[in-house]
Design an enzyme around this catalytic site. Structure first.
Site, PDB file in Angstrom:
ATOM      1  N   TYR A   1       0.863  -1.196   0.000  1.00 58.90           N
ATOM      2  CA  TYR A   1       0.000   0.000   0.000  1.00 58.90           C
ATOM      3  C   TYR A   1       0.891   1.235   0.000  1.00 58.90           C
ATOM      4  CZ  TYR A   1      -3.123   3.657   1.764  1.00 58.90           C
ATOM      5  OH  TYR A   1      -3.830   4.823   1.925  1.00 58.90           O
TER       6      TYR A   1
ATOM      7  N   GLU B   1      -3.731   7.601  -3.839  1.00 60.87           N
ATOM      8  CA  GLU B   1      -3.660   6.357  -3.073  1.00 60.87           C
ATOM      9  C   GLU B   1      -3.546   5.182  -4.039  1.00 60.87           C
ATOM     10  OE1 GLU B   1      -6.139   4.590   0.654  1.00 60.87           O
ATOM     11  OE2 GLU B   1      -7.299   4.908  -1.177  1.00 60.87           O
TER      12      GLU B   1
END
Length: 415
Positions: free
Chosen positions: A137, A225
């Site tokens: 991530y 993101e």
């Protein structure tokens, strides 16, 4: 916000009004990333089944993924009204891509996040399917505490990052970015190492991190993101899925990005409200709420509920209001057949109550308002506003405070 004039003149006070979120389809976000040198899967976009078939042949990939392009999540488990199950399909045969696209395009896809009738699919993305050997991530976001952008990463990607933060906070890594220096090499390499990239992949991941920061600056993003930022068995670092949030105040210099805004899936009333810098959210009740400020809107809805009524909407006027906005707001409220009363609750700080009052009287006359109207005004120029309303000769019920206004609006419906 204080802004300097384009000619270098002294700062002037600018009122920032609430805006709707910018909606980009997956392929549009991937295109922006591609343009900044970020590694994404090879892909094409198609509007017809024949275009999808040609795109699949052109890709010449071992495996192909076909994705219906809608804004709602849960596509993979969705159902089309053509009978096809799933808005995301994998295949090794280009001919199958054409067949699947034929059952997607022009048909409604229903997922957990769409309206019950689903959303019509007008575009599909045909992409190279890549195996992922490991998922991480990575995000860049604006952080108030740091007064600027921050990198956040975790070696545990492909899952809900909030869950990772709650269960394994030691696996969340942060790097504060100096807005003058940008992302330094040592920061990018440290983040890449913390994400678990090793050997030549560490340098490759660091390069992707720097390119993502370039994209963040280039498009005036408030957040980029990537989940997952993955590595493939062939030794590639690829951004497989990304979400980009944009600063609405940068629209004037991001015209190309904002022109991509896809409003086809938005509520038509919300879209119309946004044209007039109004924030509108529809609800199931019958008392329309017209307020300034989100906090006041929520309090108004709660107190209506407390007195046995149900709000029909949440309409936030914001600051810097003009008479035309008040008029357009009333047009939106009265167009809703569920509305049986309107409650106006304005606490004027930067809002001039007299402007609101003039807008209300104009709207009542021109729209020939048929439902009861309760008005509570407080703050700047309130005495002049109350005079305008009382001398208008219109059937407007004045209220002393919010509690009194809610009681009167609920009572007006019960008459």
């Amino acid at each position: 916000a204080a802004t300097a004039g384009a000619d270098g003149s002294s700062p002037s006070c600018t009122q920032l009004n609430p805006r709707r979120w910018l909606n980009l389809q997956e392929y549009q976000s991937k295109k922006l990333m591609q343009e900044s040198g970020v590694a994404v899967q090879r892909f094409y976009v198609a509007d017809t089944a024949s275009e999808a078939l040609e795109a699949a042949k052109r890709l010449n990939a071992k495996e192909i993924v076909l994705k219906a392009q809608i804004l709602a999540g849960g596509r993979g488990k969705g159902v089309f009204d053509s009978g096809l199950k799933g808005g995301v399909h994998l295949t090794k045969d280009p001919a199958v891509v054409g067949e699947l696209a034929n059952k997607m395009l022009g048909f409604n896809l229903t997922t957990k996040q769409t309206p019950k009738d689903g959303v019509k699919v007008k575009t599909v993305m045909v992409a190279e399917a890549l195996d992922i050997s490991r998922e991480t991530y990575f995000a860049i976001l604006m952080d108030r505490a740091c007064n600027g952008p921050v990198m956040v990463g975790s070696p545990q990607g492909g899952m809900d990052i909030e869950e990772v933060a709650a269960k394994s906070p030691e696996l969340i890594f942060k790097e504060v970015i100096d807005i003058f220096e940008g992302v330094r090499d040592d920061q990018a390499l440290r983040m890449a190492a913390n994400l678990g990239f090793k050997g030549p992949l560490e340098r490759q991941a660091a390069d992707q991190i720097k390119r993502l920061y370039d994209l963040f600056l280039k498009v005036d993003a408030t957040q980029v993101e990537v989940n997952p930022l993955g590595e493939t068995p062939e030794g590639q670092v690829v951004c497989f899925d990304a979400k980009i949030n944009f600063d609405d105040n940068a629209e004037f210099r991001q015209k190309a990005v904002f022109a991509m805004d896809d409003m086809t899936e938005s509520d038509p009333t919300e879209t119309e409200a946004a044209k007039w810098d109004l924030k509108y959210i529809g609800m199931d009740g019958n008392i329309a709420c017209f307020v300034n400020g989100a906090g006041l809107a929520m309090a108004t809805c709660d107190i209506i509920d407390l007195h046995g009524g149900k709000p029909a909407n949440f309409l936030d006027l914001g600051g810097g209001v003009k008479e035309r906005q008040v008029y357009e707001a009333f047009k939106l409220l009265t167009a809703d057949p569920k509305v049986e009363a309107i409650l106006v609750n304005i606490f004027g700080g930067i809002v001039n109550c007299a402007i609101i009052a003039n807008g209300i009287t104009k709207a009542c006359r021109e729209l020939e308002l048929k439902v009861p109207l309760v008005v509570r005004l407080e703050g700047t120029n309130v005495h002049e506003a109350k005079r305008i309303l009382s001398e208008s000769g219109l059937p407007i019920t004045a209220a002393d405070d919010l509690d009194d206004a809610a009681k009167k609006a609920v009572a007006a419906i019960k008459k």
